[in-house]
Design a protein around this motif. Structure first.
Motif, short mmCIF file in Angstrom:
data_model
loop_
_atom_site.label_atom_id
_atom_site.label_comp_id
_atom_site.label_asym_id
_atom_site.label_seq_id
_atom_site.Cartn_x
_atom_site.Cartn_y
_atom_site.Cartn_z
N ALA A 272 57.76 37.79 56.45
CA ALA A 272 56.32 37.90 56.19
C ALA A 272 55.92 39.35 55.95
CB ALA A 272 55.53 37.31 57.35
N LEU A 273 56.49 40.26 56.74
CA LEU A 273 56.19 41.67 56.57
C LEU A 273 56.71 42.18 55.23
CD1 LEU A 273 54.62 43.71 58.19
CD2 LEU A 273 56.73 44.37 59.31
N ALA A 274 57.89 41.73 54.83
CA ALA A 274 58.43 42.09 53.52
C ALA A 274 57.55 41.52 52.41
CB ALA A 274 59.87 41.59 53.38
N GLY A 275 56.99 40.35 52.66
CA GLY A 275 56.06 39.75 51.70
C GLY A 275 54.80 40.57 51.51
N VAL A 276 54.31 41.18 52.60
CA VAL A 276 53.15 42.07 52.50
C VAL A 276 53.50 43.26 51.62
CG1 VAL A 276 51.65 43.65 53.79
CG2 VAL A 276 52.13 41.37 54.69
N SER A 277 54.67 43.81 51.84
CA SER A 277 55.12 44.95 51.05
C SER A 277 55.23 44.56 49.57
CB SER A 277 56.47 45.44 51.57
OG SER A 277 56.95 46.51 50.78
N ALA A 278 55.82 43.42 49.30
CA ALA A 278 55.97 42.95 47.92
C ALA A 278 54.61 42.69 47.28
CB ALA A 278 56.82 41.69 47.89
N SER A 279 53.68 42.13 48.03
CA SER A 279 52.33 41.87 47.51
C SER A 279 51.62 43.16 47.16
CB SER A 279 51.49 41.09 48.53
OG SER A 279 52.04 39.82 48.76
N LEU A 280 51.76 44.15 48.02
CA LEU A 280 51.14 45.46 47.76
C LEU A 280 51.78 46.10 46.53
CD1 LEU A 280 49.13 47.64 48.50
CD2 LEU A 280 50.83 48.55 50.10
N HIS A 281 53.09 46.03 46.45
CA HIS A 281 53.81 46.59 45.31
C HIS A 281 53.35 45.92 44.01
CE1 HIS A 281 57.09 48.50 43.16
NE2 HIS A 281 57.40 47.32 42.66
N GLU A 282 53.24 44.61 44.03
CA GLU A 282 52.79 43.84 42.86
C GLU A 282 51.36 44.22 42.48
OE1 GLU A 282 51.72 39.25 42.19
OE2 GLU A 282 53.78 39.61 42.88
N LEU A 283 50.49 44.36 43.47
CA LEU A 283 49.11 44.73 43.22
C LEU A 283 49.01 46.13 42.59
CD1 LEU A 283 46.06 44.16 43.48
CD2 LEU A 283 46.20 45.10 45.80
N VAL A 284 49.74 47.08 43.16
CA VAL A 284 49.73 48.45 42.63
C VAL A 284 50.26 48.45 41.21
CG1 VAL A 284 50.77 50.73 42.88
CG2 VAL A 284 49.82 49.58 44.88
N ASN A 285 51.36 47.75 40.96
CA ASN A 285 51.93 47.70 39.61
C ASN A 285 50.97 47.07 38.61
OD1 ASN A 285 54.25 49.03 40.24
ND2 ASN A 285 55.47 47.17 40.49
N SER A 286 50.27 46.01 39.02
CA SER A 286 49.36 45.34 38.09
C SER A 286 48.12 46.18 37.81
CB SER A 286 48.96 43.96 38.62
OG SER A 286 48.12 44.07 39.74
N CYS A 287 47.72 46.97 38.77
CA CYS A 287 46.52 47.81 38.59
C CYS A 287 46.83 49.13 37.90
CB CYS A 287 45.88 48.11 39.95
SG CYS A 287 45.20 46.67 40.74
N CYS A 288 48.00 49.63 38.08
CA CYS A 288 48.34 50.98 37.61
C CYS A 288 49.27 51.01 36.41
CB CYS A 288 48.96 51.78 38.75
SG CYS A 288 47.87 51.92 40.17
N SER A 289 49.81 49.89 36.02
CA SER A 289 50.81 49.89 34.94
C SER A 289 50.17 50.10 33.57
CB SER A 289 51.61 48.59 34.94
OG SER A 289 50.76 47.50 34.69
N SER A 290 48.89 49.88 33.43
CA SER A 290 48.23 50.04 32.13
C SER A 290 47.82 51.48 31.85
CB SER A 290 47.00 49.13 32.06
OG SER A 290 46.06 49.50 33.03
N ARG A 291 48.06 52.37 32.76
CA ARG A 291 47.67 53.77 32.57
C ARG A 291 48.66 54.50 31.75
NH1 ARG A 291 44.69 55.92 37.90
NH2 ARG A 291 43.37 54.18 38.13
#
Length: 106
Positions: free
Chosen positions: A87-106
């Motif tokens: 579950a903790l690894a899932g939190v990390s993956a979710s945060l990573h996915e969120l950052v990538n989706s928000c920041c990848s268009s820059r």
């Protein structure tokens, strides 16, 4: 048997938000660190490690269990707690996915 709210499928936004909320308190971060250093602990062992009242630690553990970040096992007269590493690894993956989706268009 150890109980958890971990899900076998990708967690939805509510689950992710609940887990982030559970991580938003410094005492809960310290509890997770302490539990991670051990296979599992009783509430008393966590209380002995932290400078917090037993009732406070119990409340924080309850929040972590409800968020699915900590597993709970009733063991006769005392309860045992352990970090749910998946579950903790899932939190990390979710945060990573969120950052990538928000920041990848820059």
């Amino acid at each position: 048997m150890i109980e958890s709210l971990s899900e076998s499928r990708a967690p939805d936004s509510r689950v992710i938000a609940a887990r982030f909320a559970a991580l938003s308190h410094p005492a809960r971060i310290e509890i997770l660190k302490h539990l991670s250093a051990s296979r599992c602990c009783s509430c008393r062992e966590v209380v002995d490690h932290l400078d917090l009242a037993q009732s406070t630690v119990s409340q924080h553990l309850k929040i972590l269990v409800e968020a699915g970040l900590v597993r709970f096992e009733a063991d006769r007269q005392r309860s045992r707690y352990a970090v749910d590493h998946a579950a903790l690894a899932g939190v990390s993956a979710s945060l990573h996915e969120l950052v990538n989706s928000c920041c990848s268009s820059r």
